[in-house]
Design a protein around this motif. Structure first.
Motif, PDB file in Angstrom:
ATOM      1  N   ALA A  48       0.832  -1.206   0.000  1.00  0.00           N
ATOM      2  CA  ALA A  48       0.000   0.000   0.000  1.00  0.00           C
ATOM      3  C   ALA A  48       0.865   1.254   0.000  1.00  0.00           C
ATOM      4  O   ALA A  48       0.539   2.247  -0.677  1.00  0.00           O
ATOM      5  CB  ALA A  48      -0.923  -0.009   1.214  1.00  0.00           C
ATOM      6  N   LEU A  49       1.963   1.228   0.750  1.00  0.00           N
ATOM      7  CA  LEU A  49       2.882   2.373   0.768  1.00  0.00           C
ATOM      8  C   LEU A  49       3.486   2.588  -0.617  1.00  0.00           C
ATOM      9  O   LEU A  49       3.600   3.734  -1.086  1.00  0.00           O
ATOM     10  CB  LEU A  49       3.990   2.134   1.801  1.00  0.00           C
ATOM     11  CG  LEU A  49       5.021   3.255   1.973  1.00  0.00           C
ATOM     12  CD1 LEU A  49       4.344   4.541   2.440  1.00  0.00           C
ATOM     13  CD2 LEU A  49       6.109   2.822   2.958  1.00  0.00           C
ATOM     14  N   ALA A  50       3.856   1.490  -1.281  1.00  0.00           N
ATOM     15  CA  ALA A  50       4.390   1.591  -2.639  1.00  0.00           C
ATOM     16  C   ALA A  50       3.342   2.174  -3.581  1.00  0.00           C
ATOM     17  O   ALA A  50       3.637   3.044  -4.408  1.00  0.00           O
ATOM     18  CB  ALA A  50       4.834   0.221  -3.131  1.00  0.00           C
ATOM     19  N   ALA A  51       2.102   1.707  -3.436  1.00  0.00           N
ATOM     20  CA  ALA A  51       1.014   2.207  -4.292  1.00  0.00           C
ATOM     21  C   ALA A  51       0.775   3.698  -4.079  1.00  0.00           C
ATOM     22  O   ALA A  51       0.405   4.417  -5.015  1.00  0.00           O
ATOM     23  CB  ALA A  51      -0.265   1.428  -4.019  1.00  0.00           C
ATOM     24  N   LEU A  52       0.998   4.182  -2.860  1.00  0.00           N
ATOM     25  CA  LEU A  52       0.827   5.605  -2.576  1.00  0.00           C
ATOM     26  C   LEU A  52       1.745   6.442  -3.460  1.00  0.00           C
ATOM     27  O   LEU A  52       1.314   7.441  -4.054  1.00  0.00           O
ATOM     28  CB  LEU A  52       1.123   5.877  -1.101  1.00  0.00           C
ATOM     29  CG  LEU A  52       1.128   7.351  -0.666  1.00  0.00           C
ATOM     30  CD1 LEU A  52      -0.269   7.953  -0.804  1.00  0.00           C
ATOM     31  CD2 LEU A  52       1.649   7.487   0.760  1.00  0.00           C
ATOM     32  N   PHE A  53       3.008   6.038  -3.544  1.00  0.00           N
ATOM     33  CA  PHE A  53       3.983   6.808  -4.321  1.00  0.00           C
ATOM     34  C   PHE A  53       3.915   6.508  -5.821  1.00  0.00           C
ATOM     35  O   PHE A  53       4.158   7.391  -6.642  1.00  0.00           O
ATOM     36  CB  PHE A  53       5.401   6.521  -3.810  1.00  0.00           C
ATOM     37  CG  PHE A  53       5.723   7.207  -2.519  1.00  0.00           C
ATOM     38  CD1 PHE A  53       6.212   8.506  -2.508  1.00  0.00           C
ATOM     39  CD2 PHE A  53       5.523   6.563  -1.309  1.00  0.00           C
ATOM     40  CE1 PHE A  53       6.505   9.148  -1.314  1.00  0.00           C
ATOM     41  CE2 PHE A  53       5.810   7.198  -0.106  1.00  0.00           C
ATOM     42  CZ  PHE A  53       6.298   8.495  -0.111  1.00  0.00           C
ATOM     43  N   VAL A  54       3.588   5.271  -6.164  1.00  0.00           N
ATOM     44  CA  VAL A  54       3.592   4.867  -7.576  1.00  0.00           C
ATOM     45  C   VAL A  54       2.300   5.277  -8.289  1.00  0.00           C
ATOM     46  O   VAL A  54       2.318   5.657  -9.464  1.00  0.00           O
ATOM     47  CB  VAL A  54       3.807   3.346  -7.705  1.00  0.00           C
ATOM     48  CG1 VAL A  54       3.707   2.900  -9.164  1.00  0.00           C
ATOM     49  CG2 VAL A  54       5.173   2.963  -7.141  1.00  0.00           C
ATOM     50  N   CYS A  55       1.178   5.220  -7.573  1.00  0.00           N
ATOM     51  CA  CYS A  55      -0.126   5.437  -8.217  1.00  0.00           C
ATOM     52  C   CYS A  55      -0.902   6.627  -7.672  1.00  0.00           C
ATOM     53  O   CYS A  55      -1.335   7.500  -8.422  1.00  0.00           O
ATOM     54  CB  CYS A  55      -0.988   4.177  -8.075  1.00  0.00           C
ATOM     55  SG  CYS A  55      -0.239   2.702  -8.771  1.00  0.00           S
ATOM     56  N   VAL A  56      -1.096   6.655  -6.336  1.00  0.00           N
ATOM     57  CA  VAL A  56      -2.019   7.630  -5.752  1.00  0.00           C
ATOM     58  C   VAL A  56      -1.511   9.065  -5.908  1.00  0.00           C
ATOM     59  O   VAL A  56      -2.225   9.942  -6.428  1.00  0.00           O
ATOM     60  CB  VAL A  56      -2.281   7.309  -4.272  1.00  0.00           C
ATOM     61  CG1 VAL A  56      -3.207   8.369  -3.673  1.00  0.00           C
ATOM     62  CG2 VAL A  56      -2.897   5.925  -4.138  1.00  0.00           C
ATOM     63  N   LEU A  90       7.705   9.382 -12.403  1.00  0.00           N
ATOM     64  CA  LEU A  90       9.005   8.776 -12.102  1.00  0.00           C
ATOM     65  C   LEU A  90       9.626   9.399 -10.858  1.00  0.00           C
ATOM     66  O   LEU A  90      10.206   8.697 -10.022  1.00  0.00           O
ATOM     67  CB  LEU A  90       9.943   8.936 -13.301  1.00  0.00           C
ATOM     68  CG  LEU A  90      11.335   8.325 -13.159  1.00  0.00           C
ATOM     69  CD1 LEU A  90      11.248   6.823 -12.938  1.00  0.00           C
ATOM     70  CD2 LEU A  90      12.172   8.624 -14.403  1.00  0.00           C
ATOM     71  N   ALA A  91       9.490  10.709 -10.703  1.00  0.00           N
ATOM     72  CA  ALA A  91      10.018  11.383  -9.511  1.00  0.00           C
ATOM     73  C   ALA A  91       9.324  10.875  -8.252  1.00  0.00           C
ATOM     74  O   ALA A  91       9.971  10.623  -7.224  1.00  0.00           O
ATOM     75  CB  ALA A  91       9.829  12.901  -9.647  1.00  0.00           C
ATOM     76  N   SER A  92       8.014  10.692  -8.328  1.00  0.00           N
ATOM     77  CA  SER A  92       7.256  10.186  -7.180  1.00  0.00           C
ATOM     78  C   SER A  92       7.665   8.752  -6.843  1.00  0.00           C
ATOM     79  O   SER A  92       7.847   8.398  -5.676  1.00  0.00           O
ATOM     80  CB  SER A  92       5.754  10.253  -7.477  1.00  0.00           C
ATOM     81  OG  SER A  92       4.991   9.763  -6.389  1.00  0.00           O
ATOM     82  N   VAL A  93       7.830   7.935  -7.884  1.00  0.00           N
ATOM     83  CA  VAL A  93       8.226   6.535  -7.676  1.00  0.00           C
ATOM     84  C   VAL A  93       9.620   6.461  -7.064  1.00  0.00           C
ATOM     85  O   VAL A  93       9.879   5.644  -6.164  1.00  0.00           O
ATOM     86  CB  VAL A  93       8.173   5.759  -9.006  1.00  0.00           C
ATOM     87  CG1 VAL A  93       8.749   4.360  -8.832  1.00  0.00           C
ATOM     88  CG2 VAL A  93       6.744   5.672  -9.522  1.00  0.00           C
ATOM     89  N   THR A  94      10.520   7.306  -7.532  1.00  0.00           N
ATOM     90  CA  THR A  94      11.887   7.322  -6.994  1.00  0.00           C
ATOM     91  C   THR A  94      11.871   7.677  -5.507  1.00  0.00           C
ATOM     92  O   THR A  94      12.569   7.058  -4.699  1.00  0.00           O
ATOM     93  CB  THR A  94      12.755   8.326  -7.768  1.00  0.00           C
ATOM     94  OG1 THR A  94      12.764   7.957  -9.158  1.00  0.00           O
ATOM     95  CG2 THR A  94      14.187   8.317  -7.248  1.00  0.00           C
ATOM     96  N   ALA A  95      11.061   8.674  -5.153  1.00  0.00           N
ATOM     97  CA  ALA A  95      10.921   9.031  -3.740  1.00  0.00           C
ATOM     98  C   ALA A  95      10.351   7.859  -2.950  1.00  0.00           C
ATOM     99  O   ALA A  95      10.773   7.582  -1.821  1.00  0.00           O
ATOM    100  CB  ALA A  95      10.014  10.260  -3.607  1.00  0.00           C
ATOM    101  N   ILE A 116       8.441  -1.442 -12.478  1.00  0.00           N
ATOM    102  CA  ILE A 116       7.542  -0.369 -12.923  1.00  0.00           C
ATOM    103  C   ILE A 116       8.345   0.865 -13.322  1.00  0.00           C
ATOM    104  O   ILE A 116       8.030   1.533 -14.317  1.00  0.00           O
ATOM    105  CB  ILE A 116       6.532  -0.034 -11.805  1.00  0.00           C
ATOM    106  CG1 ILE A 116       5.568  -1.218 -11.613  1.00  0.00           C
ATOM    107  CG2 ILE A 116       5.755   1.240 -12.130  1.00  0.00           C
ATOM    108  CD1 ILE A 116       4.745  -1.143 -10.353  1.00  0.00           C
ATOM    109  N   VAL A 117       9.420   1.162 -12.575  1.00  0.00           N
ATOM    110  CA  VAL A 117      10.296   2.280 -12.929  1.00  0.00           C
ATOM    111  C   VAL A 117      10.858   2.091 -14.329  1.00  0.00           C
ATOM    112  O   VAL A 117      10.871   3.016 -15.153  1.00  0.00           O
ATOM    113  CB  VAL A 117      11.449   2.422 -11.912  1.00  0.00           C
ATOM    114  CG1 VAL A 117      12.511   3.367 -12.444  1.00  0.00           C
ATOM    115  CG2 VAL A 117      10.929   2.935 -10.581  1.00  0.00           C
ATOM    116  N   GLY A 118      11.310   0.870 -14.607  1.00  0.00           N
ATOM    117  CA  GLY A 118      11.839   0.577 -15.940  1.00  0.00           C
ATOM    118  C   GLY A 118      10.805   0.841 -17.020  1.00  0.00           C
ATOM    119  O   GLY A 118      11.106   1.411 -18.076  1.00  0.00           O
TER     120      GLY A 118
END
Length: 202
Positions: A48-56, A90-95, A116-118
């Protein structure tokens, strides 16, 4: 085809497009990513934490840009607008990767985020030149990874790939070639990257 059939077809296509849009698909993908390691479902919070940065967070920013008139719609239909939006994601995912690492997230979650970053990097590079289908890439990647991770009982998920691709073509959001390219990219490149990272990091 009569008017009623056309309306029914378009309604089905719209449902598939909205129900299986990338943020929804990737969120589900991240939530189940810890399933292969000990501690699940207690570790689902990391997904869920990953989804917050990757999606939400990227979706919230995107909706804000749509509201301000900077982006045409939440599917980013204008090809020229895709690269900046993807770079923001990408910036959000990196964070998110930094936060997940600091929080001690399971490696399976990190692997999923890295794959997903790739995908985001490649899509951002291609977008200025060609409007490859992000819907097709997301659903294809999620379906193939689910089968590889959870076993052949999940093979029916692959039926979602042509269904979602069909919806994008019917709605004239993409050409058939763009949908096929997205499906191959997600199912081969992104899922392949996940497989390689999984063997290396898990």
């Amino acid at each position: 085809m009569n008017q009623s059939a056309i309306l029914s077809r378009n309604r089905t296509a719209r449902w598939l497009t909205e129900g299986f849009q990338p943020p929804v698909v990737v969120t589900l993908q991240l939530l189940i990513s810890p399933v292969v390691e000990a501690g699940f479902p207690g570790t689902i919070g990391y997904g869920a934490l990953a989804a917050l940065f990757v999606c939400v967070l990227p979706l919230v920013v995107l909706l804000g840009l749509v509201r301000l008139g900077k982006v045409t719609d939440h599917h980013v239909s204008n090809r020229k607008q895709r690269a900046p939006v993807l770079l923001m994601a990408l910036a959000s995912v990196t964070a998110g990767l930094v936060v997940l690492q600091a929080a001690g997230a399971p490696r399976s979650v990190m692997v999923m985020v890295l794959a997903i970053v790739g995908g985001i990097v490649v899509l951002a590079a291609v977008s200025p030149f060609w409007k490859i289908s992000g819907h097709a890439a997301a659903v294809s990647s999620a379906a193939v990874i689910s089968v590889l991770m959870l076993g052949p009982a999940w093979l029916p998920l692959l039926l979602l790939v042509p269904a979602v691709g069909w919806s994008r073509v019917v709605l004239r959001a993409h050409t058939l070639a763009q949908v096929v390219a997205g499906s191959l990219f997600g199912g081969l490149v992104m899922a392949g990257l996940w497989w390689l990272l999984r063997g290396w990091l898990l």
